[in-house]
Design a protein around this motif. Sequence first.
Motif, PDB file in Angstrom:
ATOM      1  N   SER A 136     -19.141  23.163 -24.633  1.00 56.32           N
ATOM      2  CA  SER A 136     -19.848  21.803 -25.004  1.00 56.32           C
ATOM      3  C   SER A 136     -20.502  21.862 -26.183  1.00 56.32           C
ATOM      4  O   SER A 136     -20.001  20.863 -27.019  1.00 56.32           O
ATOM      5  N   ASN A 137     -21.192  22.960 -26.596  1.00 56.93           N
ATOM      6  CA  ASN A 137     -22.011  22.951 -28.041  1.00 56.93           C
ATOM      7  C   ASN A 137     -20.680  23.064 -29.203  1.00 56.93           C
ATOM      8  O   ASN A 137     -21.116  22.567 -30.361  1.00 56.93           O
ATOM      9  N   TYR A 138     -19.961  23.871 -28.789  1.00 57.17           N
ATOM     10  CA  TYR A 138     -18.794  24.165 -29.806  1.00 57.17           C
ATOM     11  C   TYR A 138     -18.037  22.747 -30.089  1.00 57.17           C
ATOM     12  O   TYR A 138     -17.881  22.558 -31.422  1.00 57.17           O
ATOM     13  N   ASP A 139     -17.785  22.171 -29.034  1.00 58.36           N
ATOM     14  CA  ASP A 139     -17.122  20.919 -29.047  1.00 58.36           C
ATOM     15  C   ASP A 139     -17.934  19.975 -30.190  1.00 58.36           C
ATOM     16  O   ASP A 139     -17.137  19.193 -30.998  1.00 58.36           O
ATOM     17  N   ILE A 140     -18.968  19.834 -29.833  1.00 56.30           N
ATOM     18  CA  ILE A 140     -20.030  18.902 -30.696  1.00 56.30           C
ATOM     19  C   ILE A 140     -20.126  19.291 -32.003  1.00 56.30           C
ATOM     20  O   ILE A 140     -19.881  18.241 -32.874  1.00 56.30           O
ATOM     21  N   ALA A 141     -20.404  20.449 -32.309  1.00 51.89           N
ATOM     22  CA  ALA A 141     -20.439  20.894 -33.848  1.00 51.89           C
ATOM     23  C   ALA A 141     -19.060  20.754 -34.385  1.00 51.89           C
ATOM     24  O   ALA A 141     -19.225  20.223 -35.632  1.00 51.89           O
ATOM     25  N   VAL A 142     -17.901  20.931 -33.645  1.00 53.99           N
ATOM     26  CA  VAL A 142     -16.631  20.602 -34.566  1.00 53.99           C
ATOM     27  C   VAL A 142     -16.319  19.345 -34.802  1.00 53.99           C
ATOM     28  O   VAL A 142     -16.111  18.742 -35.815  1.00 53.99           O
ATOM     29  N   LYS A 143     -16.661  18.540 -33.426  1.00 52.34           N
ATOM     30  CA  LYS A 143     -16.522  17.171 -33.965  1.00 52.34           C
ATOM     31  C   LYS A 143     -17.485  16.591 -34.882  1.00 52.34           C
ATOM     32  O   LYS A 143     -16.922  15.536 -35.723  1.00 52.34           O
ATOM     33  N   ASN A 144     -18.626  17.292 -35.201  1.00 53.32           N
ATOM     34  CA  ASN A 144     -19.498  16.822 -36.239  1.00 53.32           C
ATOM     35  C   ASN A 144     -18.888  17.367 -37.709  1.00 53.32           C
ATOM     36  O   ASN A 144     -19.743  17.220 -38.731  1.00 53.32           O
ATOM     37  N   GLY A 145     -17.917  18.214 -37.721  1.00 48.99           N
ATOM     38  CA  GLY A 145     -17.450  18.456 -38.879  1.00 48.99           C
ATOM     39  C   GLY A 145     -17.674  19.814 -39.209  1.00 48.99           C
ATOM     40  O   GLY A 145     -17.690  20.270 -40.562  1.00 48.99           O
ATOM     41  N   ASP A 146     -18.677  20.555 -38.552  1.00 41.85           N
ATOM     42  CA  ASP A 146     -19.181  22.113 -39.007  1.00 41.85           C
ATOM     43  C   ASP A 146     -17.858  22.770 -38.717  1.00 41.85           C
ATOM     44  O   ASP A 146     -16.899  22.768 -37.967  1.00 41.85           O
ATOM     45  N   LYS A 147     -17.392  23.982 -39.741  1.00 40.56           N
ATOM     46  CA  LYS A 147     -16.473  24.869 -39.653  1.00 40.56           C
ATOM     47  C   LYS A 147     -16.883  26.178 -38.523  1.00 40.56           C
ATOM     48  O   LYS A 147     -18.043  26.621 -38.863  1.00 40.56           O
ATOM     49  N   PRO A 148     -16.255  26.362 -37.628  1.00 45.23           N
ATOM     50  CA  PRO A 148     -16.471  27.382 -36.740  1.00 45.23           C
ATOM     51  C   PRO A 148     -16.810  28.792 -37.468  1.00 45.23           C
ATOM     52  O   PRO A 148     -16.135  28.994 -38.397  1.00 45.23           O
ATOM     53  N   SER A 149     -17.857  29.548 -36.805  1.00 47.70           N
ATOM     54  CA  SER A 149     -18.007  30.815 -37.583  1.00 47.70           C
ATOM     55  C   SER A 149     -18.546  31.676 -36.417  1.00 47.70           C
ATOM     56  O   SER A 149     -19.104  31.322 -35.463  1.00 47.70           O
ATOM     57  N   MET A 150     -18.222  32.883 -36.862  1.00 42.37           N
ATOM     58  CA  MET A 150     -18.463  34.260 -35.803  1.00 42.37           C
ATOM     59  C   MET A 150     -19.873  33.990 -35.695  1.00 42.37           C
ATOM     60  O   MET A 150     -20.508  34.615 -34.580  1.00 42.37           O
TER      61      MET A 150
END
Length: 108
Positions: A88-102
Amino acid sequence: MAYEIENAFDSEGISKHGSHDENTYWFSLKDIPVIITVTLSKDKSAGYNYKLSHYINTPQQISPYRPSRQWGDYKAYALQQAVSAITSNYDIAVKNGDKPSMTWLVQA
């Protein structure tokens, strides 16, 4: 709503998933090559407890999200709770334009 084991992995943010045995499941998130493990254990009274190998801390969050309720009434629901604590937090961050990071994953 009835939960099924396989439905726990329905999030768009999950790139792959599987199980090691009937109580240990794993998944990884898109663009983050880290295996996240969920271990389920039968509670003495009723239901299932879960333990995550990692917590998530996206740029949207002040600190890593550590679920306060780490159990479910039955196995599939406990697994759903565990997986969604990350996705849920991953999806929110990606939706807000953040680039996934380790760096978003913090070992438990």
